[in-house]
Design a protein around this motif. Structure first.
Motif, short mmCIF file in Angstrom:
data_model
loop_
_atom_site.label_atom_id
_atom_site.label_comp_id
_atom_site.label_asym_id
_atom_site.label_seq_id
_atom_site.Cartn_x
_atom_site.Cartn_y
_atom_site.Cartn_z
N GLY A 140 0.94 -1.06 -0.15
CA GLY A 140 0.00 -0.05 -0.06
C GLY A 140 0.80 1.17 -0.06
N GLN A 141 2.02 1.07 0.46
CA GLN A 141 2.70 2.24 0.84
C GLN A 141 3.72 2.56 -0.48
N ASN A 158 -4.61 0.02 1.26
CA ASN A 158 -3.61 -1.06 1.72
C ASN A 158 -3.87 -2.36 1.51
N THR A 161 -2.80 -5.17 4.02
CA THR A 161 -3.11 -5.11 5.51
C THR A 161 -4.36 -4.62 5.80
N ASP A 162 -5.23 -4.06 5.01
CA ASP A 162 -6.46 -3.72 5.23
C ASP A 162 -7.60 -4.92 5.12
N TRP B 183 -2.03 0.98 11.76
CA TRP B 183 -1.60 -0.48 11.46
C TRP B 183 -1.24 -0.61 9.74
N GLY B 184 -2.37 -0.31 8.82
CA GLY B 184 -2.24 -0.61 7.55
C GLY B 184 -0.98 -0.10 6.87
N LYS B 185 -0.88 1.26 7.20
CA LYS B 185 0.40 2.16 6.47
C LYS B 185 1.73 1.46 7.22
N LYS B 187 2.43 -1.17 8.50
CA LYS B 187 2.71 -2.64 8.46
C LYS B 187 3.15 -2.68 6.95
#
Lengths: 310, 385
Positions: A140-141, A158, A161-162, B183-185, B187
């Motif tokens: 996502g990043q 993301n 992770t989402d 958490w999303g960013k 991780k």
């Protein structure tokens, strides 16, 4: 006269027996392979599904306990839900995209061999490599997919992770390996008689009507076959998801329920927690689900599928 | 003695199949955390006879390591590495936030989220630097211990996941994650780190601070020796240094054909002279590349005394030299999770709970309550209850 007819019958019968023997001989590797590596383990797993078995100690008969646990374990329902969701999204999408690619390939002409190879190459990539590759692409990043979305002003999610985006991300990854389905469709498209299109064009049919009323019915056999095969494969999805979300200690520790697919949970129960009896019961439940879905598909499909010679 | 080694990491499936088929290897090298489970299942054998016949001095090993391989009073493994956690702090991140490395301290939990927020950098909706990664789920046992609690009872049979101390530790650390980008960013950025390379998260200023295992010092010393970091002890809420230890052990599978030879091998691999030879080899290899040697940390206390007395020499690079002293100091206050008959399932239960909280699916108390039920059921079943 009568004796020569009897002799011919005897010779024919002898040849038939000989051919049968040869047929069995050629079939033997597959028959033996099936009995030893598929049929035998299936029976063993059916027996084990009624036991508590940790691989090390002898199995203990527990009756229907494992099947009762299947009904009460929330992770079974969750993993089954994830798998069905993925299948419902992946199968139609994979079929539509593959058909689109096959239609394009059909128009490429001379270079179609090259493009066929290019589209098929991803199928040769090991599933583990695909999983790792998409873990990077879907980041996502820093991932390439979100970087491309950013070019058109879209802030990507993301994916890895989402929980809401993990399964769509896996579906996106699954579109990487459409080569086999595309090749099947291309072969089917090439078998559609040209004169049907010529007649339709003379009657003034538009491209869409030709596609809807000639192409789709004529390749319905291939569509039906890939529907069944892709559904079965989707319900058994394991390697890519396991690599992405459970492949090493770090990924395993920080994964979410959203990535827990049925066969992944089955594997965990069997080899991480040593509940081989429960895992066997899970395997049989999946087998029955696949069987039911396939029977349903065949029943419904037979009404719509055109087979040559019908 | 001829030794045949299966290359690659320990493969649980391969090992169990080998034991089940009656053709196990003579010796396996496994995480100490799994010893309890394998001992309860009978996949490995007690080593008491081996220890007495090979005259292995168990007193030379660190007590926390021995505790991890002892089940119902019987020793099932010979401890090898001894990996403790320390705080690793990126000095540039700290300076940018107007703090000093000494202020990155885990004593006062009320300040942690604020500190994490100061250290965090976000640009255009993207997380550029994680302020403070508390390393949960993995390090939750450390945070719980720092709060005066424990995830599991001393005898390894009773889960304590829904205890208020655990709930508080998870609530606090989840708050730190939230303050560090969510958490999303967090991780996603963490997953993109070049963790073992020259462009690692400290070299690229992508991380403010995190608790981490001591072996990572060796990685940094080799991959990016010029990295600007400070290593400090992790502290409990009273301000006392605290660390959590894990490591590997040698164990003899049930049905091993050469248990005596396996035992002698385990003894040789873990004795002081072997560790000293290994340390010398590594120190020389580092010296050839003009890189600092940051020591070897074993479960053998006698070996460590010899390694750090005879082989290790300060490199002159203060950050690594200080780091080595920090690691050695915290080894004395290390704790280990007790061996459990359902180690893998117990771990999965609390890790799932943490992940449900981090992804916003559940509140800490609710997630840990569910995990308590799952974990206790697994422990009871494994113990035959």
């Amino acid at each position: 006269m009568a004796s020569s007819a009897t002799g011919r019958r005897a010779r024919a019968s002898g040849m038939s027996r000989q051919e049968t023997r040869w047929a069995w001989l050629f079939l033997a590797p597959w028959v033996i392979g099936f009995l030893v590596f598929t049929g035998g383990p299936m029976i063993a797993s059916l027996v084990l599904s009624f036991t508590e078995y940790d691989v090390i100690s002898a199995p203990k008969f527990t009756g229907l306990d494992n099947y009762r646990q299947l009904m009460s374990d929330p992770a079974v329902a969750k993993s089954l839900g994830n798998t069905v969701f993925y299948t419902a999204l992946h199968v139609p999408l994979a079929m539509a995209v593959s058909l689109g690619l096959a239609l394009l390939l059909q128009r490429v002409g001379r270079a179609s061999g090259l493009f066929r190879t290019i589209f098929y190459l991803p199928v040769m990539t090991p599933a583990v490599a695909v999983g790792i590759l998409f873990l990077f692409l879907l980041n996502g990043q820093t991932g390439l997919i979100n970087a491309m979305l950013a070019l058109v002003g879209v802030q990507g999610p993301n994916w890895t992770t989402d929980p809401a985006w993990i399964k769509p991300g896996i579906v996106l990854m699954s579109l990487w390996t459409l080569g086999s389905t595309t090749i099947i469709y291309l072969a089917a498209l090439n078998n559609v008689p040209r004169e049907l299109y010529e007649a339709a064009r003379i009657d003034g049919a538009s491209s869409w009507r030709q596609f809807r009323h000639i192409t789709v019915p004529m390749i319905s056999g291939a569509l039906f076959f890939t529907l069944i095969v892709n559904t079965i494969a989707s319900l058994q999805l394991f390697a890519e998801v396991y690599t992405m979300y459970f492949g090493n200690r770090a990924t395993q520790e920080s994964t979410t329920d959203a990535a827990l697919f049925y066969v992944v949970y089955l594997f965990q129960q069997a080899f991480q927690f040593l509940h081989m009896g429960f895992a066997s019961a899970m395997a049989w439940l999946l087998f029955l689900i696949i069987l039911a879905i396939t029977v349903l598909q065949v029943r419904v499909g037979n009404r719509f599928v055109y087979y040559e010679g019908d | 003695m001829q030794v045949k080694v299966t290359e690659g990491g320990f493969d649980e499936q391969q090992f169990l199949s080998a034991v089940a088929s009656g053709a196990p290897p003579d010796l396996v090298y496994v995480d100490r955390e799994i010893i309890g489970t394998y001992a309860a299942r009978g996949a490995i054998q007690p080593l008491d006879e081996c220890i007495s016949s090979a005259q292995i001095d168990m007193g030379q090993y660190r007590p926390a390591a021995v505790q991890q391989v002892t089940v119902d009073g019987k020793v099932y493994g010979i401890p090898e590495f001894y990996s403790v956690r320390v705080m690793m702090i990126g000095n540039k991140a700290v300076r940018d936030a107007g703090l000093s490395p000494a202020e990155v301290d885990t004593t006062d939990w009320s300040k942690l989220a604020g500190m994490a927020e100061k250290l965090t950098v976000t640009e255009g909706g993207k997380l550029k630097r994680i302020g403070f990664d508390p390393k949960i789920p993995e390090f939750l046992p450390l945070w719980v211990k720092a709060n005066g609690g424990a995830l599991l009872s001393e005898d390894g049979r009773t889960a304590q996941l829904n205890a208020p101390k655990v709930v508080e530790a998870l609530t606090t650390t989840a708050g730190i994650v939230q303050a560090s980008g969510g958490w999303g960013k967090l991780k996603s950025l963490r997953d993109s780190f070049d963790f073992f390379g020259a462009k690692n998260q400290f070299a690229k200023d992508q991380l403010g601070a995190f608790p981490m295992e001591d072996w990572y010092l060796n990685v940094l010393a080799e991959a990016s020796p010029d990295v600007d970091i400070t290593v400090a002890p992790f502290k409990d809420r009273q301000g006392n240094p605290l660390t959590f230890v894990t490591g590997s052990a040698w164990a003899v599978p049930k049905g091993a054909k050469n248990p005596d030879a396996a035992c002698r091998f385990a003894k040789t691999m873990t004795e002081a002279s072997t560790w000293v030879a290994a340390a010398r080899a590594r120190a020389e290899a580092r010296a050839k590349k003009d890189l600092p040697f940051t020591g070897l940390y074993s479960g053998n206390k006698v070996a460590d005394e010899q390694v750090f007395g005879e082989v290790y020499k300060p490199s002159g690079d203060a950050k690594f030299d200080d780091a080595v002293q920090t690691v050695l100091a915290v080894q004395e206050v290390a704790f280990a999770t007790p061996p459990s008959p359902a180690g893998a399932e117990f771990q999965k239960a609390w890790q799932d709970a943490v992940n449900r909280v981090l992804t916003g699916q559940m509140e800490p108390a609710e997630a840990l309550e569910r995990a308590q039920g799952e974990a206790q059921a697994a422990l009871d079943k494994a113990a035959g209850g």
